[in-house]
Scaffold this motif. Structure first.
Motif, mmCIF file in Angstrom:
data_model
loop_
_atom_site.group_PDB
_atom_site.id
_atom_site.type_symbol
_atom_site.label_atom_id
_atom_site.label_comp_id
_atom_site.label_asym_id
_atom_site.label_seq_id
_atom_site.Cartn_x
_atom_site.Cartn_y
_atom_site.Cartn_z
ATOM 1 N N LEU A 169 -3.910 -45.322 -22.209
ATOM 2 C CA LEU A 169 -4.119 -44.430 -21.073
ATOM 3 C C LEU A 169 -5.604 -44.077 -21.010
ATOM 4 N N VAL A 170 -6.230 -44.267 -19.842
ATOM 5 C CA VAL A 170 -7.631 -43.885 -19.667
ATOM 6 C C VAL A 170 -7.688 -42.358 -19.613
ATOM 7 N N VAL A 171 -8.472 -41.771 -20.534
ATOM 8 C CA VAL A 171 -8.536 -40.307 -20.647
ATOM 9 C C VAL A 171 -9.947 -39.755 -20.444
ATOM 10 N N GLY A 172 -10.921 -40.631 -20.286
ATOM 11 C CA GLY A 172 -12.295 -40.188 -20.066
ATOM 12 C C GLY A 172 -13.171 -41.380 -19.739
ATOM 13 N N PHE A 173 -14.400 -41.101 -19.328
ATOM 14 C CA PHE A 173 -15.319 -42.196 -19.000
ATOM 15 C C PHE A 173 -16.758 -41.731 -19.113
ATOM 16 N N ALA A 174 -17.629 -42.701 -19.273
ATOM 17 C CA ALA A 174 -19.074 -42.451 -19.295
ATOM 18 C C ALA A 174 -19.764 -43.587 -18.565
ATOM 19 N N ALA A 175 -20.755 -43.242 -17.779
ATOM 20 C CA ALA A 175 -21.577 -44.239 -17.079
ATOM 21 C C ALA A 175 -23.022 -44.015 -17.494
ATOM 22 N N HIS A 176 -23.717 -45.112 -17.758
ATOM 23 C CA HIS A 176 -25.134 -44.997 -18.114
ATOM 24 C C HIS A 176 -25.920 -46.146 -17.507
ATOM 25 N N GLY A 177 -27.230 -45.937 -17.439
ATOM 26 C CA GLY A 177 -28.147 -46.943 -16.920
ATOM 27 C C GLY A 177 -29.564 -46.585 -17.307
ATOM 28 N N PRO A 178 -30.522 -47.392 -16.910
ATOM 29 C CA PRO A 178 -31.923 -47.091 -17.210
ATOM 30 C C PRO A 178 -32.327 -45.747 -16.581
ATOM 31 N N ALA A 179 -33.175 -45.013 -17.264
ATOM 32 C CA ALA A 179 -33.664 -43.742 -16.724
ATOM 33 C C ALA A 179 -34.431 -44.008 -15.432
ATOM 34 N N GLU A 180 -34.193 -43.181 -14.428
ATOM 35 C CA GLU A 180 -34.845 -43.369 -13.136
ATOM 36 C C GLU A 180 -35.887 -42.306 -12.823
ATOM 37 N N ASP A 181 -35.983 -41.260 -13.630
ATOM 38 C CA ASP A 181 -36.981 -40.226 -13.361
ATOM 39 C C ASP A 181 -38.376 -40.809 -13.552
ATOM 40 N N ALA B 102 -32.820 -44.327 -21.455
ATOM 41 C CA ALA B 102 -31.656 -44.530 -20.584
ATOM 42 C C ALA B 102 -31.078 -43.173 -20.214
ATOM 43 N N GLU B 103 -30.286 -43.165 -19.150
ATOM 44 C CA GLU B 103 -29.672 -41.934 -18.674
ATOM 45 C C GLU B 103 -28.158 -42.035 -18.742
ATOM 46 N N VAL B 104 -27.538 -41.013 -19.303
ATOM 47 C CA VAL B 104 -26.094 -40.859 -19.190
ATOM 48 C C VAL B 104 -25.887 -40.230 -17.818
ATOM 49 N N ILE B 105 -25.378 -41.025 -16.901
ATOM 50 C CA ILE B 105 -25.225 -40.586 -15.516
ATOM 51 C C ILE B 105 -24.068 -39.607 -15.400
ATOM 52 N N THR B 106 -23.002 -39.898 -16.104
ATOM 53 C CA THR B 106 -21.868 -38.982 -16.153
ATOM 54 C C THR B 106 -21.056 -39.256 -17.405
ATOM 55 N N LEU B 107 -20.449 -38.219 -17.919
ATOM 56 C CA LEU B 107 -19.517 -38.312 -19.029
ATOM 57 C C LEU B 107 -18.481 -37.227 -18.804
ATOM 58 N N LEU B 108 -17.250 -37.648 -18.551
ATOM 59 C CA LEU B 108 -16.185 -36.700 -18.253
ATOM 60 C C LEU B 108 -14.917 -37.089 -19.003
ATOM 61 N N VAL B 109 -14.202 -36.090 -19.463
ATOM 62 C CA VAL B 109 -12.906 -36.291 -20.115
ATOM 63 C C VAL B 109 -11.873 -35.517 -19.299
ATOM 64 N N ASP B 110 -10.723 -36.119 -19.117
ATOM 65 C CA ASP B 110 -9.635 -35.471 -18.390
ATOM 66 C C ASP B 110 -9.368 -34.100 -19.024
ATOM 67 N N PRO B 111 -9.297 -33.044 -18.231
ATOM 68 C CA PRO B 111 -9.036 -31.717 -18.795
ATOM 69 C C PRO B 111 -7.749 -31.655 -19.629
ATOM 70 N N LEU C 92 -32.167 -41.018 -24.949
ATOM 71 C CA LEU C 92 -31.177 -40.820 -23.886
ATOM 72 C C LEU C 92 -31.466 -39.494 -23.212
ATOM 73 N N VAL C 93 -31.281 -39.457 -21.899
ATOM 74 C CA VAL C 93 -31.395 -38.214 -21.138
ATOM 75 C C VAL C 93 -30.145 -38.053 -20.282
ATOM 76 N N THR C 94 -29.918 -36.842 -19.846
ATOM 77 C CA THR C 94 -28.869 -36.563 -18.877
ATOM 78 C C THR C 94 -29.203 -35.255 -18.179
#
Length: 182
Positions: A76-88, A97-106, A133-135
């Protein structure tokens, strides 16, 4: 304990990722974002747009360094993270690199899924030659700030204000993932 892990996302995960995003935002951001904005980005039409966005992120990322990972528990997918090169503009995308989002199902928090996602992200990016890493996080998001702080993240002194009908302030956090800093 359930079989848990982190793997690259697949197209078939897009609906679960979008639903987790909406549930996590409704739960975690209800005090941080204006109600109208939250309703707009978590409403029915938005969910379909998020599904499409996450399907594309899983199957056709903009670069080899853009990745979407999912945390799973008993398949069962319970969370996710997306990352990519830092854009600032003030950061070097070759080593940051930047962690664009990291979320876990409540419904699945406090089970180590966020930590596994962070570790997998750091491992992949270290292999790519990244040292930092930045976020971006909402300044008033104590839950995320505490979680990331416990993993070695700290503010780097950079902030921005988003116009969401009212100003919403974010701060940038960073951490060292180099072999010497890990």
């Amino acid at each position: 304990m359930a079989d848990v892990g982190v793997r690259p996302a697949r197209r078939a995960d897009a609906a679960a990722v979008a639903e987790i995003q909406v549930r996590a935002w409704r739960h975690g951001y209800r005090e941080l974002l204006p109600a109208g904005v939250l309703d707009q980005v978590t409403g029915g039409a938005a969910v379909e747009q998020w599904r499409e966005k996450w399907a594309e992120a899983a199957t056709a990322p903009p670069s080899p360094r853009h990745r979407l990972l999912v945390a799973v528990a008993s398949d069962l997918v319970v969370g996710f993270a997306a990352h990519g090169p830092a854009e600032d503009a003030d950061l070097d995308p070759a080593g940051t690199a930047e962690v664009i989002t990291l979320l876990v199902d409540p419904l699945h928090t406090r089970a180590g899924h966020g930590s596994r996602l962070l570790a997998a992200t750091a491992d992949l990016l270290r292999e790519d030659g990244c040292a930092t890493l930045v976020t971006w996080v909402f300044e008033d998001d104590e839950v995320t700030r505490t979680f990331l702080g416990s993993a070695g993240w700290a503010p780097d002194g950079t902030a921005r204000t988003l116009d969401m009908g009212e100003p919403v302030r974010q701060i940038r956090l960073h951490t060292d993932i180099s072999d010497t800093g890990a």
